[in-house]
Design a protein around this motif. Structure first.
Motif, PDB file in Angstrom:
ATOM      1  N   LYS A 320       0.829  -1.207   0.000  1.00 15.48           N
ATOM      2  CA  LYS A 320       0.000   0.000   0.000  1.00 15.48           C
ATOM      3  C   LYS A 320       0.862   1.256   0.000  1.00 15.48           C
ATOM      4  CE  LYS A 320      -3.722   2.120   2.769  1.00 15.48           C
ATOM      5  NZ  LYS A 320      -4.571   1.926   3.984  1.00 15.48           N
ATOM      6  N   PRO A 349       2.882   4.724  -3.357  1.00 17.44           N
ATOM      7  CA  PRO A 349       3.094   5.941  -2.575  1.00 17.44           C
ATOM      8  C   PRO A 349       4.273   5.798  -1.620  1.00 17.44           C
ATOM      9  CG  PRO A 349       0.763   5.434  -2.685  1.00 17.44           C
ATOM     10  CD  PRO A 349       1.491   4.244  -3.261  1.00 17.44           C
ATOM     11  N   TYR A 386      -6.158   7.901   0.477  1.00 17.80           N
ATOM     12  CA  TYR A 386      -5.281   6.995  -0.252  1.00 17.80           C
ATOM     13  C   TYR A 386      -5.548   6.997  -1.756  1.00 17.80           C
ATOM     14  CZ  TYR A 386      -2.509   3.000  -1.636  1.00 17.80           C
ATOM     15  OH  TYR A 386      -1.585   2.205  -2.244  1.00 17.80           O
ATOM     16  N   SER A 390      -2.643   7.829  -4.391  1.00 15.66           N
ATOM     17  CA  SER A 390      -2.255   6.788  -5.346  1.00 15.66           C
ATOM     18  C   SER A 390      -2.388   7.281  -6.781  1.00 15.66           C
ATOM     19  CB  SER A 390      -3.123   5.545  -5.127  1.00 15.66           C
ATOM     20  OG  SER A 390      -2.732   4.503  -5.982  1.00 15.66           O
TER      21      SER A 390
END
Length: 426
Positions: A320, A349, A386, A390
């Motif tokens: 992630k 990321p 997120y 991303s």
């Protein structure tokens, strides 16, 4: 005292006599213990005694010690002899291999010229050692990627690991990947162009060393400008990069196996981003060595003590977010490590420490921290924004391929080499 009282029941002599004998026995035993102790100290330091002296001393003790001690000494003698023979055999094999290697050096120039078939000969001096462990050095896959793209530009490319740095191979261009180890240009080859690419550890390099080269490339715009004003040779900024044929984003259906990851050795220090992540109970997975003392209570976080370069893309595509930091001297002199480019190229990321040069290139694609509170804010952003983060990372792909890929670097290096080779001929 109990031993003395017990012996007096059976030995029909005076107390003074028995006491004297006991003292003699104690002295003899103590003396033997001291001899054994001194001998074992010698075994841990071969400079204190030669192998023959150790064997002789061990043998001399046999007449003064118990049967169990004799067995122990015999076992130790066997172990020392076996280890001595093993080391001797290893040294002989290494010497034989090294002599054959150096014999081959004599023919390398002619062999390379023949194999190159008119193409310019490039030799990349890579600081990784020869052998199976070289793949664990970041410099070696770095050299391999550079070789691939230089060959596509019609160069004949050889990678010299550290053991072959003394070989003069008739190169047209010698490119030194300067990180941890010093290399002195071999001026036996009067026509070769010597280029240093300083990719890391700038604090290890002096102005005099830069001046040994014909051209210097530095993996920092900021530091290249500083050095340019201090040296006699041409200086170019040439930042680190990534291989976009290996490091590219995951498809939309790839599962995220890990949340937060960190890949790196401890360097003997408690790296802030790792310690903060653990303190904040972030679900972290790690790859790296040297953490046994620092994280002795958290070794369950580790997937592996090492990871090869070919495994990195899939790890990045399966995570992630990754944590990142830099060596102190690299951060101060604004050298951006290639982990940044690898991770972003995979659409991953990054939470990283900050320098002006990095923020200028990626103002919004990276989450930056200076302090622990900054770090906590980065985690908050990841958990709450997120998708947006991303997407911002994915939008960097064209920039990375155009300006921060090995393909781009190979073109730049060939242009630099061509310019200065031609100027020397003229």
């Amino acid at each position: 005292m109990k031993i003395k009282k017990y012996l007096r029941r059976f030995v029909p002599v005076s107390r003074t006599y028995v006491d004297a004998k006991i003292k003699d026995l104690e002295s003899t035993y103590t003396n033997q213990i001291e001899k054994q102790s001194a001998l074992f100290n010698q075994l841990t330091n071969y400079q204190s005694a030669s192998f023959d002296e150790i064997i002789q001393q061990l043998s001399s003790l046999e007449t003064h010690i118990t049967k169990q001690q004799q067995n122990n000494i015999q076992n130790l003698l066997h172990h020392i002899t076996t280890e001595h023979n093993r080391i001797a055999s290893t040294i002989n094999d290494h010497l034989d291999w090294e002599l054959k290697r150096r014999d081959r050096w004599k023919t390398m120039s002619a062999e390379n010229k023949r194999s190159a078939g008119g193409r310019p000969i490039w030799v990349i001096k890579c600081p990784a050692p020869e052998g199976k462990d070289k793949v664990l050095w970041g410099d070696y896959p770095y050299a391999l990627a550079l070789k691939k793209y230089l060959e596509r530009l019609n160069c004949f490319v050889i990678i010299d690991t550290r053991e072959d740095w003394g070989c003069e191979e008739g190169a047209d261009v010698v490119l030194v990947l300067r990180g941890t180890y010093f290399y002195r240009p071999d001026r036996r080859n009067k026509t070769a162009l010597y280029i240093m690419w300083n990719i890391s550890h700038p604090d290890k390099i002096t102005i005099d060393e830069y001046n040994l080269y014909d051209v210097v490339c530095i993996a920092s715009d900021y530091y290249a400008e500083i050095i340019r004003n201090q040296v006699k040779v041409p200086v170019f900024p040439l930042l680190q990069c990534t291989d976009t044929e290996l490091f590219f984003p995951a498809d939309k259906h790839q599962e995220k196996k890990w949340d937060y990851i960190f890949i790196g050795n401890s360097r003997g220090v408690a790296r802030n981003c790792v310690m903060w992540a653990i303190d904040e109970n972030i679900p972290l997975r790690m790859w790296g060595s040297g953490w046994n003392t620092i994280l002795k209570d958290h070794m369950d976080l580790f997937e592996s003590p090492s990871v090869e370069n070919y495994e990195l893309p899939n790890i990045y595509r399966s995570a992630k977010v990754t944590l990142n930091d830099h060596w102190d001297d690299m951060l101060q002199k604004q050298f951006i490590n290639n982990r940044i480019f690898d991770a972003l190229a995979c659409g991953l990321p990054v939470i990283s420490d900050e320098c002006d040069e990095l923020k200028k290139i990626f103002p919004t694609a990276i989450l930056y921290y200076h302090t622990r509170q900054d770090f906590k804010n980065c985690i908050h952003d990841i958990e709450n924004n997120y998708s947006q983060i991303s997407q911002t990372v994915l939008e960097q792909q064209a920039l990375i391929h155009e300006k921060f890929s090995f393909e781009a670097r190979a073109h730049q290096l060939v242009e630099i080499a061509s310019k200065f080779t031609n100027s020397r001929k003229n």
